[in-house]
Design an enzyme around this catalytic site. Structure first.
Site, PDB file in Angstrom:
ATOM      1  N   SER A 144       0.875  -1.180   0.000  1.00  8.06           N
ATOM      2  CA  SER A 144       0.000   0.000   0.000  1.00  8.06           C
ATOM      3  C   SER A 144       0.905   1.221   0.000  1.00  8.06           C
ATOM      4  CB  SER A 144      -0.862  -0.045   1.265  1.00  8.06           C
ATOM      5  OG  SER A 144      -1.282   1.237   1.654  1.00  8.06           O
ATOM      6  N   TYR A 157      -2.516  -0.421  10.543  1.00  7.06           N
ATOM      7  CA  TYR A 157      -2.460  -0.768   9.119  1.00  7.06           C
ATOM      8  C   TYR A 157      -1.116  -0.323   8.520  1.00  7.06           C
ATOM      9  CZ  TYR A 157      -3.908  -1.331   4.266  1.00  7.06           C
ATOM     10  OH  TYR A 157      -3.980  -1.723   2.951  1.00  7.06           O
TER      11      TYR A 157
END
Ligand SMILES: NC(=O)c1ccc[n+]([C@@H]2O[C@H](COP(=O)([O-])OP(=O)(O)OC[C@H]3O[C@@H](n4cnc5c(N)ncnc54)[C@H](OP(=O)(O)O)[C@@H]3O)[C@@H](O)[C@H]2O)c1
Length: 261
Positions: A144, A157
């Protein structure tokens, strides 16, 4: 010879029931690969399987929960025996919880890190153990922009994705000797079930879009070329790398020139 051609290759995509993982499975199939697709629920793979088969490729649906050690080993064994062998692993399964860091619980942390980091490592290990005997493998970890940027509301995250970037380098160093490349595809912002609630806020979408140099969030298909590149012999001499496919958002989120300069 087309170095991007995946004809005759077999792949496994985790979290292929929807969203980006389903897109990755179809992109591999369109390039010629047969694909093992996984989810925690077999029936949720029905559409993915039908769409792969409509492309003339084979699809094998298999149950896999990457938070469970036994499930990973059983899925690796089932996938290897169904497909004969695996050339490609796309480590896509992941989850998120959005909360201010002061409100993150022990359980939130465990859910995210167990799925997004421990799950990525042990799935890669289970498949790589089998790839070693053939001296060939392409492992693609899905990261990501949070592999390289921190965001408020996403602390666990971001920690998991930073870990995936580091893991990618370590595994590349470890397994290169076995003919296995390990790279990370790091998407920017794509609307999926994981973040659909964010896109209901048009003010936030405008804010996001303004910060993306290419002036739009990611769209279906935007990741396909990079995924196929990393899965194919076109990337044969590349390992341990993280490729950001994010419309440029990671290069600088702050606008330094005032509108009335
Ligand atoms: N969307 C974005 O903007 C974006 C950006 C960067 C990175 N990513 C990453 O890309 C990946 C896919 O994201 P997405 O947006 O497509 O999310 P999504 O629509 O929520 O799909 C997540 C997938 O992961 C699977 N999954 C979740 N927990 C699992 C577990 N414990 N074991 C096995 N599978 C599990 C789900 O399968 P089942 O529920 O069917 O079991 C589902 O197929 C994730 O790793 C995500 O963090 C997404």
């Amino acid at each position: 010879m087309n170095p991007f051609d995946l004809t005759g290759k077999t792949a496994l995509v985790t979290g292929a029931s929807r969203g980006l993982g389903k897109g990755f499975a179809l992109a591999l199939a369109r390039s010629g690969a047969d694909v093992v697709v996984t989810s925690r629920t077999l029936s949720s793979l029905d559409d993915t399987v039908a769409e792969i088969e409509a492309l003339g490729r084979k699809a094998w649906p298999i149950v896999l929960d990457v938070r469970e050690q036994d499930s990973i080993e059983a899925a690796a064994e089932a996938a290897w025996s169904a497909a004969g062998h695996l050339d490609i692993l796309v480590n896509n399964a992941g989850c998120n919880v959005r909360k201010p860091a002061l409100e993150v619980t022990w359980d939130d942390w465990n859910l995210i890190l167990d799925t997004n980091l421990r799950g990525v490592f042990f799935t890669a290990q289970a498949i790589a153990r089998r790839m070693v005997g053939r001296g060939y493998g392409r492992i693609i970890n899905i990261g990501s922009v949070t592999c390289v940027n921190g965001y408020s509301g996403l602390a666990p995250y971001c920690a998991s994705r930073g870990g995936v970037k580091q893991l990618t380098m370590s595994l590349a160093d470890d397994w290169g000797q076995h003919g296995i490349t390990v790279n990370c595809l790091a998407p920017g912002w794509f609307k999926t079930a994981q973040n659909a609630v964010m896109y209901e806020d048009t003010g936030w979408v405008d804010y996001l879009t303004d910060r993306i140099p290419l002036k739009r969030p990611g769209a279906p298909g935007d990741l396909d070329g990079t995924l196929v590149f990393l899965a194919s012999d076109a990337s044969a001499y590349m390992t341990g790398q993280t490729l950001l496919v994010d419309g440029g958002i990671s290069v600088g989120a702050v606008k330094a020139v005032p509108k009335k300069a």
